[in-house]
Design a protein around this motif. Sequence first.
Motif, PDB file in Angstrom:
ATOM      1  N   ILE A  11      43.903  43.365  43.750  1.00 27.33           N
ATOM      2  CA  ILE A  11      42.564  42.918  43.342  1.00 27.33           C
ATOM      3  C   ILE A  11      41.816  42.323  44.530  1.00 27.33           C
ATOM      4  O   ILE A  11      42.420  41.841  45.502  1.00 27.33           O
ATOM      5  N   ARG A 108      40.895  46.922  43.356  1.00 23.02           N
ATOM      6  CA  ARG A 108      39.911  46.881  42.273  1.00 23.02           C
ATOM      7  C   ARG A 108      39.292  45.499  42.215  1.00 23.02           C
ATOM      8  O   ARG A 108      39.896  44.516  42.664  1.00 23.02           O
ATOM      9  N   ALA A 110      38.357  42.006  41.081  1.00 21.17           N
ATOM     10  CA  ALA A 110      39.078  41.016  40.277  1.00 21.17           C
ATOM     11  C   ALA A 110      38.220  40.554  39.105  1.00 21.17           C
ATOM     12  O   ALA A 110      36.988  40.547  39.167  1.00 21.17           O
TER      13      ALA A 110
END
Length: 450
Positions: A11, A108, A110
Amino acid sequence: MAVETAQRDTIVAIATPPGTGAIGIVRMSGERSWEIIQKCVRKSIYDERRILYGNFYDTDGNVVDEILFVGFKAPKSYTGEDMVEVYCHGGVLVTQKILAELIRHGARLAKNGEFTRRAFLNGKIDLIKAESILQIIEAKSEESLRLAIDNLKGKLSEEINRVRNSLINILSKIEVSIDYGDDIEVPRDEIMQDIADVEHFLSDKLAHADKGIHISTGVTLAIIGKPNVGKSTLLNRLLLEDRAIVTDIPGTTRDIIKGEIKIQGIHFVISDTAGIRHTDDFVEKIGIERAIKEASQADVVIFLLDATTGFTKDDQYILNIIKDSNFIPVWNKIDSGNKVIKVSKNNEDILLSASSGVGLRELEAKIVEKAQPLVAEGQLSHITSKRQIEHLKLVNENVVKAMRSLRENYPLDIISIDIRNALSELDKLLGRNFTDDLLENIFANFCVGK
């Protein structure tokens, strides 16, 4: 399983507020963190916890920014996972471009509080410490900051764990008596004394609990009085802004108007309420009911009186309502009238002109004097959220129930159920036992990068 799958993702998020600044920070956590940053800076991270310098490149080979970056290896990081922090020039565009590139390479975005959530799930912190991190970020006074830092260092967690160990010890004695009663019997008086010690600690903790929360959220301060006495003018004077409508028409304020102020380092949430009087107006009656409720719940009450009219029946009606509260009699409009009588028993009446500011410093000093004992009590509890209070109340209820059962000579296996229930609530408080809904509720209030 959903939590475990999400934790395998790497993340990333911007950890600094949006806008122009000298430095921006982009934070990344997960097993691919080091791999992803190495692709973007085109060099290897060869040592953890060492700040490195380099250029950050986009996928087309263009330099996005000159950066510093540092890697952390699991488990020696905030989240307990591999982590990387990128320090770039501040500003919206550069941090967004770096974020986009890291996502393009496999990270990706968070979710709110996901870094701290992972720290909790990986055993780096318990839920009490997790809550304290958010409270440090949101602290509005020295007292609330001090409480939050103490809890981040483990103050409340250590106390709760001691209670937990005591309950485990009590349960062990009960189980020994049940399973090996013919050979080993622990005296009921000994078990009773152990439970009494826990009960005493919990009752003392809960006695100060509300004050601890008020330190975190603000000491509540309500202004009440009859209509047209100057409540809205005083609110505006204290806030140094026009929050409330000021007119000569009685009953202008129909609802609660709130604001926040800091006086001598103490954070207050101040409320201007509807004027309290006998009325047939249905809407005004609702406002008066809300005013009375606000006064009953406030930590400190400013009882505003009118020096041009003197002490009236409406004032006496209000005094009867607030006589047992922590109130300050304040005579307003002293620049226009002198019909003042002492209302307080300790000669605490304040003379004030809310319109000109005369007497305001004396009022502020008296407000602080009234609030300081509450702040001191709050520092004793280290309880800073309603969630903590709710669990501790349930723990206490089960402990009290166990004590009552002991006194009434109930079988030990019945008492063990109450002790187990108390332990279950403590585990929920610490986060040893949790649900996804509970975590969502706690971490949803965090910012994305924390």
